[in-house]
Design a protein around this motif. Structure first.
Motif, PDB file in Angstrom:
ATOM      1  N   GLN A   1       9.457  -0.518  -2.653  1.00 50.33           N
ATOM      2  CA  GLN A   1       8.833  -1.834  -2.686  1.00 50.33           C
ATOM      3  C   GLN A   1       7.524  -1.803  -3.469  1.00 50.33           C
ATOM      4  O   GLN A   1       7.234  -2.712  -4.259  1.00 50.33           O
ATOM      5  CB  GLN A   1       8.567  -2.317  -1.248  1.00 50.33           C
ATOM      6  CG  GLN A   1       9.816  -2.660  -0.464  1.00 50.33           C
ATOM      7  CD  GLN A   1      10.463  -3.939  -0.986  1.00 50.33           C
ATOM      8  OE1 GLN A   1       9.830  -4.982  -1.055  1.00 50.33           O
ATOM      9  NE2 GLN A   1      11.734  -3.845  -1.366  1.00 50.33           N
ATOM     10  N   ARG A   2       6.742  -0.745  -3.267  1.00 47.93           N
ATOM     11  CA  ARG A   2       5.469  -0.633  -3.975  1.00 47.93           C
ATOM     12  C   ARG A   2       5.700  -0.517  -5.479  1.00 47.93           C
ATOM     13  O   ARG A   2       4.994  -1.143  -6.280  1.00 47.93           O
ATOM     14  CB  ARG A   2       4.693   0.587  -3.464  1.00 47.93           C
ATOM     15  CG  ARG A   2       3.351   0.779  -4.157  1.00 47.93           C
ATOM     16  CD  ARG A   2       2.500   1.807  -3.449  1.00 47.93           C
ATOM     17  NE  ARG A   2       3.205   3.066  -3.294  1.00 47.93           N
ATOM     18  CZ  ARG A   2       2.762   4.073  -2.557  1.00 47.93           C
ATOM     19  NH1 ARG A   2       1.632   3.943  -1.889  1.00 47.93           N
ATOM     20  NH2 ARG A   2       3.440   5.198  -2.474  1.00 47.93           N
ATOM     21  N   ALA A   3       6.720   0.267  -5.874  1.00 50.61           N
ATOM     22  CA  ALA A   3       7.026   0.414  -7.296  1.00 50.61           C
ATOM     23  C   ALA A   3       7.435  -0.920  -7.909  1.00 50.61           C
ATOM     24  O   ALA A   3       7.046  -1.251  -9.035  1.00 50.61           O
ATOM     25  CB  ALA A   3       8.139   1.450  -7.482  1.00 50.61           C
TER      26      ALA A   3
ATOM     27  N   PHE B   1       9.901   5.347   4.737  1.00 49.43           N
ATOM     28  CA  PHE B   1       8.937   5.751   3.698  1.00 49.43           C
ATOM     29  C   PHE B   1       9.511   5.499   2.305  1.00 49.43           C
ATOM     30  O   PHE B   1       8.808   5.049   1.408  1.00 49.43           O
ATOM     31  CB  PHE B   1       8.566   7.230   3.866  1.00 49.43           C
ATOM     32  CG  PHE B   1       7.487   7.479   4.881  1.00 49.43           C
ATOM     33  CD1 PHE B   1       6.174   7.084   4.624  1.00 49.43           C
ATOM     34  CD2 PHE B   1       7.766   8.087   6.088  1.00 49.43           C
ATOM     35  CE1 PHE B   1       5.166   7.305   5.550  1.00 49.43           C
ATOM     36  CE2 PHE B   1       6.771   8.311   7.024  1.00 49.43           C
ATOM     37  CZ  PHE B   1       5.466   7.915   6.761  1.00 49.43           C
ATOM     38  N   ARG B   2      10.803   5.829   2.114  1.00 47.59           N
ATOM     39  CA  ARG B   2      11.416   5.591   0.813  1.00 47.59           C
ATOM     40  C   ARG B   2      11.460   4.108   0.475  1.00 47.59           C
ATOM     41  O   ARG B   2      11.225   3.709  -0.672  1.00 47.59           O
ATOM     42  CB  ARG B   2      12.827   6.188   0.787  1.00 47.59           C
ATOM     43  CG  ARG B   2      12.853   7.716   0.726  1.00 47.59           C
ATOM     44  CD  ARG B   2      14.235   8.212   0.335  1.00 47.59           C
ATOM     45  NE  ARG B   2      15.240   7.837   1.331  1.00 47.59           N
ATOM     46  CZ  ARG B   2      15.552   8.597   2.385  1.00 47.59           C
ATOM     47  NH1 ARG B   2      14.927   9.752   2.591  1.00 47.59           N
ATOM     48  NH2 ARG B   2      16.475   8.195   3.236  1.00 47.59           N
TER      49      ARG B   2
ATOM     50  N   ALA C   1       2.218  -7.546  -9.205  1.00 45.25           N
ATOM     51  CA  ALA C   1       1.803  -8.196  -7.962  1.00 45.25           C
ATOM     52  C   ALA C   1       0.824  -7.319  -7.203  1.00 45.25           C
ATOM     53  O   ALA C   1       0.878  -6.094  -7.303  1.00 45.25           O
ATOM     54  CB  ALA C   1       3.037  -8.484  -7.097  1.00 45.25           C
ATOM     55  N   PRO C   2      -0.085  -7.936  -6.427  1.00 40.43           N
ATOM     56  CA  PRO C   2      -1.063  -7.137  -5.665  1.00 40.43           C
ATOM     57  C   PRO C   2      -0.405  -6.402  -4.513  1.00 40.43           C
ATOM     58  O   PRO C   2       0.619  -6.840  -3.977  1.00 40.43           O
ATOM     59  CB  PRO C   2      -2.052  -8.186  -5.159  1.00 40.43           C
ATOM     60  CG  PRO C   2      -1.259  -9.446  -5.087  1.00 40.43           C
ATOM     61  CD  PRO C   2      -0.286  -9.386  -6.236  1.00 40.43           C
ATOM     62  N   ILE C   3      -0.997  -5.257  -4.162  1.00 39.94           N
ATOM     63  CA  ILE C   3      -0.524  -4.461  -3.029  1.00 39.94           C
ATOM     64  C   ILE C   3      -1.689  -4.321  -2.061  1.00 39.94           C
ATOM     65  O   ILE C   3      -2.786  -3.922  -2.442  1.00 39.94           O
ATOM     66  CB  ILE C   3      -0.042  -3.071  -3.476  1.00 39.94           C
ATOM     67  CG1 ILE C   3       1.121  -3.211  -4.466  1.00 39.94           C
ATOM     68  CG2 ILE C   3       0.384  -2.238  -2.280  1.00 39.94           C
ATOM     69  CD1 ILE C   3       1.559  -1.894  -5.056  1.00 39.94           C
TER      70      ILE C   3
ATOM     71  N   PRO D   1       5.390   8.611  -3.783  1.00 38.66           N
ATOM     72  CA  PRO D   1       6.062   8.049  -2.606  1.00 38.66           C
ATOM     73  C   PRO D   1       5.352   8.306  -1.284  1.00 38.66           C
ATOM     74  O   PRO D   1       5.753   7.748  -0.274  1.00 38.66           O
ATOM     75  CB  PRO D   1       7.435   8.761  -2.620  1.00 38.66           C
ATOM     76  CG  PRO D   1       7.557   9.396  -3.952  1.00 38.66           C
ATOM     77  CD  PRO D   1       6.166   9.694  -4.378  1.00 38.66           C
ATOM     78  N   GLU D   2       4.344   9.174  -1.262  1.00 35.48           N
ATOM     79  CA  GLU D   2       3.756   9.558   0.022  1.00 35.48           C
ATOM     80  C   GLU D   2       2.246   9.393   0.059  1.00 35.48           C
ATOM     81  O   GLU D   2       1.559  10.026   0.853  1.00 35.48           O
ATOM     82  CB  GLU D   2       4.112  11.016   0.327  1.00 35.48           C
ATOM     83  CG  GLU D   2       3.635  12.006  -0.726  1.00 35.48           C
ATOM     84  CD  GLU D   2       3.868  13.443  -0.314  1.00 35.48           C
ATOM     85  OE1 GLU D   2       2.880  14.133  -0.011  1.00 35.48           O
ATOM     86  OE2 GLU D   2       5.025  13.872  -0.271  1.00 35.48           O
TER      87      GLU D   2
END
Length: 214
Positions: free
Chosen positions: A191-193, A185-186, A200-202, A117-118
């Protein structure tokens, strides 16, 4: 650097108050033994015991404190030509304590879960990934999750995972941030997960403030 302890001879003649011609020799044997590693020590003492002949092993036990078993082992190794004893190695290959992650297979995945997460990084992959938590914080969090790991162990695992052991320079700001910033941040982590799960690309964008007039 402190000097290694020198064993005091316990043979009856050295324990007596009167002088005897071998007192200095026994002191020098113990002085030299204190500067040797464990295998060199038993070889040296075994050689001295063999030189003295009958009763030599018993006397060297009194002089050096090494057990008759250890002296006998040194004698057998010398008689075998020190076969299997590599130069510069004290313990046999594969000896010693295994690394912490080998003792606890769940340690590395637990650390990765704490970092997910960080994590921040260089979009071009030219620098190590950065994280907000310090080594002490990560070590404490792992311990709370049942995975004991010292700060040096955490630093070593971070390097293996491509992270910089140093905390991000903005971590103090992040810790002092209001709850809204922590929620941000959470949200980004969630969203990234979701994007990773969907394949999907990040895109990571590294932006910096510039001073006025630049």
């Amino acid at each position: 650097m402190s000097q290694p302890a020198v064993h005091q001879c316990t043979c009856p003649r050295c324990q007596s108050q009167g002088p005897h011609p071998d007192r200095l020799l026994h002191q020098q044997i113990n002085l030299l033994s204190s500067r040797l590693d464990e295998q060199q020590r038993r070889w040296f003492v075994a050689l001295e015991a063999a030189r003295l002949g009958y009763g030599g092993a018993r006397l060297l036990t009194q002089i050096t404190g090494l057990s008759p078993h250890t002296i006998g082992r040194g004698r057998r190794e010398l008689e075998g030509g020190l076969t299997g004893h590599a130069v510069g190695r004290v313990r046999a290959a594969g000896g010693g304590r295994p690394p912490r992650e080998a003792q606890d297979p769940g340690l590395r995945p637990a650390l990765e879960a704490l970092l997910a997460p960080e994590t921040a990084g260089d979009p071009m992959g030219r620098r190590a990934k950065a994280k907000r938590s310090s080594l002490a914080h990560l070590s404490e969090a792992l311990a709370a999750a049942g995975h004991r790991a010292s700060r040096p162990t955490v630093a070593r695992l971070l390097r293996q995972l491509g992270y910089s052991p140093k905390a991000n320079a903005r971590r103090t700001e992040a810790r002092a941030s209001p709850p809204e910033r922590d929620a941000q941040f959470r949200h980004i982590a969630e969203q990234r997960a979701e994007f990773v799960a969907a394949g999907a690309p990040i895109i990571s964008v590294d932006t910096k403030k510039k001073g006025a007039g630049r």
